[in-house]
Scaffold this motif. Structure first.
Motif, PDB file in Angstrom:
ATOM      1  N   ASP A  22      -7.278  -5.332   4.299  1.00  0.00           N
ATOM      2  CA  ASP A  22      -6.359  -4.192   4.204  1.00  0.00           C
ATOM      3  C   ASP A  22      -6.473  -3.483   2.865  1.00  0.00           C
ATOM      4  O   ASP A  22      -6.299  -2.265   2.782  1.00  0.00           O
ATOM      5  CB  ASP A  22      -4.917  -4.654   4.428  1.00  0.00           C
ATOM      6  N   ASN A  23      -6.771  -4.254   1.788  1.00  0.00           N
ATOM      7  CA  ASN A  23      -6.920  -3.610   0.489  1.00  0.00           C
ATOM      8  C   ASN A  23      -8.033  -2.568   0.505  1.00  0.00           C
ATOM      9  O   ASN A  23      -7.971  -1.567  -0.202  1.00  0.00           O
ATOM     10  CB  ASN A  23      -7.210  -4.659  -0.595  1.00  0.00           C
TER      11      ASN A  23
ATOM     12  N   LYS B 117       4.069  -7.163   8.578  1.00  0.00           N
ATOM     13  CA  LYS B 117       3.756  -6.028   7.729  1.00  0.00           C
ATOM     14  C   LYS B 117       4.295  -4.773   8.410  1.00  0.00           C
ATOM     15  O   LYS B 117       4.041  -4.572   9.593  1.00  0.00           O
ATOM     16  CB  LYS B 117       2.241  -5.940   7.581  1.00  0.00           C
TER      17      LYS B 117
ATOM     18  N   ARG C  32      -3.589   1.084  11.227  1.00  0.00           N
ATOM     19  CA  ARG C  32      -4.083   1.394   9.874  1.00  0.00           C
ATOM     20  C   ARG C  32      -4.495   2.858   9.805  1.00  0.00           C
ATOM     21  O   ARG C  32      -4.232   3.541   8.815  1.00  0.00           O
ATOM     22  CB  ARG C  32      -5.277   0.499   9.525  1.00  0.00           C
TER      23      ARG C  32
ATOM     24  N   TYR D  59      -4.756  -8.272  12.328  1.00  0.00           N
ATOM     25  CA  TYR D  59      -6.090  -8.046  12.886  1.00  0.00           C
ATOM     26  C   TYR D  59      -6.357  -9.117  13.919  1.00  0.00           C
ATOM     27  O   TYR D  59      -5.966 -10.264  13.759  1.00  0.00           O
ATOM     28  CB  TYR D  59      -7.148  -8.133  11.795  1.00  0.00           C
TER      29      TYR D  59
ATOM     30  N   LEU E 222      -7.033   0.245   3.741  1.00  0.00           N
ATOM     31  CA  LEU E 222      -5.912   1.151   3.457  1.00  0.00           C
ATOM     32  C   LEU E 222      -6.031   1.804   2.077  1.00  0.00           C
ATOM     33  O   LEU E 222      -5.130   2.486   1.626  1.00  0.00           O
ATOM     34  CB  LEU E 222      -4.579   0.390   3.557  1.00  0.00           C
TER      35      LEU E 222
ATOM     36  N   HIS F   9       0.859  -1.183   0.000  1.00  0.00           N
ATOM     37  CA  HIS F   9       0.000   0.000   0.000  1.00  0.00           C
ATOM     38  C   HIS F   9       0.890   1.226   0.000  1.00  0.00           C
ATOM     39  O   HIS F   9       1.898   1.261   0.706  1.00  0.00           O
ATOM     40  CB  HIS F   9      -0.892   0.036   1.239  1.00  0.00           C
TER      41      HIS F   9
ATOM     42  N   TYR G  97      -6.691  -1.989  14.281  1.00  0.00           N
ATOM     43  CA  TYR G  97      -7.081  -0.966  13.309  1.00  0.00           C
ATOM     44  C   TYR G  97      -6.312   0.345  13.520  1.00  0.00           C
ATOM     45  O   TYR G  97      -6.058   1.080  12.573  1.00  0.00           O
ATOM     46  CB  TYR G  97      -8.589  -0.692  13.394  1.00  0.00           C
TER      47      TYR G  97
ATOM     48  N   MET H 167       2.882  -3.114  11.503  1.00  0.00           N
ATOM     49  CA  MET H 167       1.430  -3.161  11.421  1.00  0.00           C
ATOM     50  C   MET H 167       0.966  -4.478  12.027  1.00  0.00           C
ATOM     51  O   MET H 167       1.232  -5.542  11.478  1.00  0.00           O
ATOM     52  CB  MET H 167       1.029  -3.088   9.958  1.00  0.00           C
TER      53      MET H 167
ATOM     54  N   THR I 154      -7.121 -11.275   5.754  1.00  0.00           N
ATOM     55  CA  THR I 154      -6.712  -9.975   6.296  1.00  0.00           C
ATOM     56  C   THR I 154      -6.148  -9.079   5.206  1.00  0.00           C
ATOM     57  O   THR I 154      -6.279  -7.869   5.253  1.00  0.00           O
ATOM     58  CB  THR I 154      -5.669 -10.151   7.407  1.00  0.00           C
ATOM     59  N   GLN I 155      -5.523  -9.703   4.189  1.00  0.00           N
ATOM     60  CA  GLN I 155      -4.980  -8.884   3.109  1.00  0.00           C
ATOM     61  C   GLN I 155      -6.108  -8.215   2.323  1.00  0.00           C
ATOM     62  O   GLN I 155      -6.016  -7.058   1.945  1.00  0.00           O
ATOM     63  CB  GLN I 155      -4.102  -9.743   2.184  1.00  0.00           C
TER      64      GLN I 155
END
Lengths: 86, 620
Positions: free
Chosen positions: B216-217, A69, B311, B437, B220, A51, B308, B434, B212-213
C-alpha cells in the motif's frame, strides 16, 4: 480553538498510532456519524493514519482502525480530536 | 416453516467474503435478476442439504447495519425484515463474518441475531486470520452469541458441509413464533458489546509484519501510485486489442464457414438471404468482439477481486472531488467501461443523491464494450498497424487509448458543469472500507466472466438479431431495378438519405447515416448494419464478398470521415438499455431525456470539429 485544531486527525502525522479523544458529532450529518461508528471510529479507540491524498488533493485519508483499513474525507478527520498514546 | 423449499439468505458486511461463500455453496447454479421496483441485483442460487433436500440461497448486498445508507443496503434490510416486495422473508440467515475483523463485523451480527430468525454464523476467511496472527475460539463465540458458529474458508470450500448441517439444525430446532422487530438500539452501545464479545473469542493475537502495508505504501503513493494506476489502465486497453486478435479471427472464420455452408446447401431464396446477409452477417459481426469484451471484464473482475479497485478509488477521489464527485463514483464509472448498465446500477452505493445523479449522467461517456466493435473496425481499417519509434507501443492501441481518454476528460468537464448547475449540492462525502489484498480465485472470476458472456450473447441473440433482421428487410425492399444500387433504392436507403442532410456537414456519408438509425438500439449494431448493407451491396460479386468489411470501408471513406465517426461514438447516447436504466434509476423521463439531449449535442460538435480539423490538415 486554534490550539485544539492542532490535535485533530486531519493534521496528525502519518504512520503514528493515536487515540481518539473526542469526536464532534455535530460537525457531520447523522448518517456520516453512524458510518464512522460502523467503521469502529469511536472515542477511546486507537487509529493510525496511513495515507493522505493524491497528486490532485489532500483528500482523502486512509487509516487503520483495529485490523480494518478505512477511507474518510479530511472534513470528517477535522472533527476527530486525538491524543498521543500514553 | 411451510412445506416449500426453505430459503436462506446470506447477510454480512461488505468484504466479508459473502460472494465467494455464495459461489462455493451454489456453484454455477445461480441466477441474477432484479428486485421488482428497484434495480438492485438479486443473486439467487440452489444447493441441497446432505440428505438431498433442496434449498434456495440468496446473496444480499453487503451492509454495515440495518440502518441503510444507500439503496442496495435498504434491500438487505427489507428482505431480512420481510418487507421487500416479491421476496418472502428468509427461513434462515447465514451471517457471514470476516474472522480477522470480528470486532467490527460482530455489531451487525448482533443486530441480525436480535431478529430471532434461525441463524448460523459463518466465521469466514479463518485462514487469513491465522495468517494475520489471530487465534480464534469458535466454540466460545458460539456460546456468547447463542447460535452455531462454523469456521469456513469459502475460497477453498472448507466448512461448507458443516455450515449447511448447522443451518438445517437451526431451522429444525427453532422455536416458531414471535417475529422480532428490531429495537431502535443505541448503536454506540451495540459496537461496545461487539468489541467485548470479540475480545472473548480472540485467544491470542500476535502482531505480524504485513507485506500488504508495504504494498500500500507504493500503490497509494501520490506519484508512484498514480503511475501504477495509469500503467494498469494502459496495459488493460492494449491487452484488449492484442490478446483478442487470434480468438476473434477464429470466430470470424467460423462464421464465414457457416455462411458458405448455408449458401452451398440451400437454394437461393428469400429465407437464405435473410439468414446469410441478415442474421449471420449482422449478428456475426458483433459476436466476433466477444473475446475483447471478455478480456476487458477479466481485468475489471481481477481488479475488483484482488482489492485493488478501492485503492484506485482512493487515488481518484481527489480528482473526482474537484469536479464535485467522490471516489465512490470511480467504481461505477470503471464498470461503465464494460457496460453503462451495470455501471449505472452500481451508483446505488453512492449515498449522496446529487453525486449519484451526476455519476449516472456521465456514465455513458465511459467507453463501454459496445463501442469496441465500432472502434475496432474503424481503427483496424484506417489506422496503420505500426509501432511508435521502435517502442512496443502500437499506434492502433494508442488511438484506442486516446478515445477512452476523450470520454474520461469529457465526463469530468460535464460533471464539473452539472454540479454547478442542474445537480448543485454540497460536496459529496467519501467513506469506504479498504479490503485486504487477496488472490483472486479462478472459480469466482470464471463465474463472473461466464455471466457477462451470457448477457452479451443474449443481447446479440435478441436486440441485435432483431434489429439486423428488420434492417435487412428495410434494405431489401423495394427491389431495385436493374442498374440501380439496392442499398440506395431501398426503404432504409431513402430514410438514410434524409438523415444524410443533417450529418453531411460533419463528414458523415450515406453508409454512416444508414448505420446510425438501427444503432439507436445498441452501438455495436452500427457494425452489423454496415455489414448487412455491404453484404447486400456485394450481392453475388465474388470479389466483393471476399473482402472484409474494413477493406470495403477503406475504399469508400476518407480518413477525416473515419475519425469523425470515431469522435461521434465517444459521445453519442446510442443505447436503448442505458436510456431505460437511467429512467428507472432516476424515476422518470426528465433525466434520461436530458442525458440523450446533451450527449447528442456533444457528439455532433465533437464529430464536426474532428472532421473540419482533419480536412484542414488535408486528410479529407
Amino acid at each position: 480553538m486554534t490550539a485544539l485544531l492542532e490535535n485533530v486527525l486531519d493534521r496528525a502525522p502519518l504512520g503514528v498510532m493515536v487515540r481518539i479523544a473526542r469526536i464532534d458529532w455535530t460537525a457531520m450529518s447523522e448518517d456520516e456519524g453512524r458510518r464512522l461508528r460502523e467503521f469502529g471510529l469511536m472515542e477511546g479507540c486507537e487509529v493510525t493514519p496511513l495515507h493522505r491524498g493524491s497528486i490532485f488533493s489532500r483528500d482523502p485519508l486512509a487509516l487503520t482502525v483495529g485490523r480494518m483499513k478505512v477511507i474518510i474525507r479530511a472534513r470528517q478527520a477535522a472533527a476527530i480530536e486525538i491524543e498521543p498514546l500514553a | 416453516m411451510t412445506g416449500a423449499i426453505p430459503s436462506i439468505a446470506l447477510v454480512g458486511n461488505p468484504n466479508a467474503g459473502k460472494s465467494s461463500l455464495f459461489n462455493a455453496l451454489t456453484g454455477a447454479r445461480q441466477k441474477i435478476a432484479n428486485y421488482p421496483g428497484v434495480t438492485v441485483e438479486r443473486k439467487a442460487g440452489h444447493a441441497s442439504f446432505a440428505d438431498g433436500r433442496p434449498i434456495s440461497l440468496i446473496d444480499l448486498p453487503g451492509t454495515y447495519s440495518l440502518t441503510p445508507a444507500s439503496l442496495d443496503e435498504a434491500v438487505t434490510r427489507d428482505v431480512v425484515l420481510g418487507r421487500q416486495d416479491g421476496e418472502k422473508r428468509p427461513d434462515a440467515l447465514i451471517v457471514v463474518l470476516d474472522a480477522a475483523n470480528l470486532d467490527n463485523h460482530l455489531s451487525f451480527a448482533l443486530e441480525l441475531l436480535a431478529l430471532n430468525l434461525p441463524t448460523v454464523v459463518a466465521l469466514n476467511m479463518v485462514d487469513l486470520a491465522t495468517r494475520d496472527g489471530l487465534t480464534l475460539d469458535a466454540e466460545r463465540l458460539s456460546k456468547e452469541l447463542g447460535v452455531p458458529v462454523v469456521p469456513t474458508v469459502a475460497v477453498r470450500k472448507r466448512g461448507m458441509a458443516e455450515l449447511l448441517a448447522a443451518v438445517d439444525g437451526a431451522i429444525r430446532s427453532h422455536a416458531a413464533g414471535e417475529v422480532a422487530v428490531p429495537a431502535k438500539a443505541n448503536d454506540a452501545s451495540l459496537h461496545q458489546r461487539a468489541r467485548t464479545i470479540a475480545r472473548t473469542a480472540i485467544l491470542s493475537e500476535t502482531p505480524v509484519r504485513r507485506w500488504t502495508q508495504r504494498v500500500d505504501n507504493i500503490v497509494l503513493h501520490p506519484i508512484a501510485g498514480m503511475i501504477i494506476l495509469l500503467a494498469l489502465m494502459f496495459v488493460m486497453f492494449q491487452a484488449v486489442y492484442a490478446a483478442a486478435e487470434a480468438p476473434a479471427d477464429f470466430l470470424e472464420g467460423g462464421i464465414g464457414v457457416v455462411q458458405q455452408w448455408v449458401v452451398a446447401t440451400f437454394p437461393d431464396n428469400f429465407l437464405r438471404g435473410l439468414v446469410v446477409e441478415g442474421l449471420l452477417a449482422g449478428v456475426g459481426a458483433v459476436v466476433v468482439f466477444l473475446p475483447q469484451i471478455l478480456i476487458l471484464f477479466l481485468f475489471i473482475l481481477l481488479l475488483e477481486a484482488s482489492g485493488y479497485m478501492t485503492r484506485a478509488a482512493f487515488l481518484m477521489d481527489g480528482l473526482m472531488g474537484k469536479v464535485g464527485l467522490s471516489g465512490r463514483g470511480f467504481i461505477p464509472l470503471l464498470s461503465s467501461f464494460a457496460c453503462a448498465v451495470p455501471g449505472i446500477m452500481a451508483t446505488r452505493a453512492i449515498p449522496d443523491e446529487k453525486d449519484r445523479l451526476t455519476t449516472i449522467l456521465i456514465a455513458p461517456l465511459m467507453t463501454c464494450s459496445a463501442r469496441l466493435p465500432v472502434y475496432a473496425l474503424i481503427i483496424a481499417a484506417f489506422i496503420p498497424n505500426t509501432t511508435i519509434g521502435g517502442s512496443p507501443v502500437g499506434l492502433q492501441g494508442l488511438v484506442l487509448f486516446g478515445l477512452y481518454l476523450s470520454g474520461i476528460v469529457g465526463a469530468l468537464v460535464v460533471a464539473y458543469i452539472l454540479r454547478r448547475t442542474v445537480a448543485k449540492g454540497a460536496g459529496a462525502g467519501f467513506m469506504m472500507e479498504m479490503p485486504r489484498y487477496q488472490m483472486p480465485r479462478l472459480r469466482d472470476i470464471a463465474i463472473g466472466l461466464w455471466q457477462r458472456a451470457w448477457i452479451f450473447l443474449r443481447r446479440a441473440g435478441t436486440i441485435i438479431a432483431m434489429t439486423t433482421v428488420i434492417l435487412w428487410l428495410l434494405l431489401t425492399f423495394p427491389q431495385a431495378p436493374e442498374g440501380e444500387s439496392q442499398v440506395e433504392y431501398s426503404v432504409a436507403g431513402r430514410i438514410a438519405s434524409g438523415l444524410e442532410v443533417v450529418v453531411k456537414p460533419i463528414g458523415f456519408n450515406h453508409d454512416i447515416a444508414l448505420a446510425l438509425i438501427p444503432a439507436m438500439a445498441a452501438r455495436e449494431v452500427a457494425v452489423s448494419a454496415m455489414a448487412t448493407a455491404n453484404a447486400i451491396d456485394a450481392g453475388d460479386d465474388e470479389e466483393a464478398m471476399a473482402q472484409s468489411l474494413g477493406e470495403r470501408l477503406q475504399g469508400k471513406w476518407s480518413l477525416a470521415t473515419a475519425l469523425a465517426f470515431l469522435a461521434w461514438f465517444v459521445f453519442a447516447p446510442q443505447c436503448i438499455s442505458t436510456i431505460a436504466i437511467t429512467r428507472r434509476e432516476t424515476n422518470g423521463w426528465k433525466w434520461p431525456m436530458f442525458m440523450v439531449g446533451y450527449l447528442f449535442l456533444l457528439a455532433y460538435a465533437a464529430a464536426g470539429i474532428t472532421y473540419w480539423t482533419a480536412v484542414a490538415f488535408g486528410l479529407g
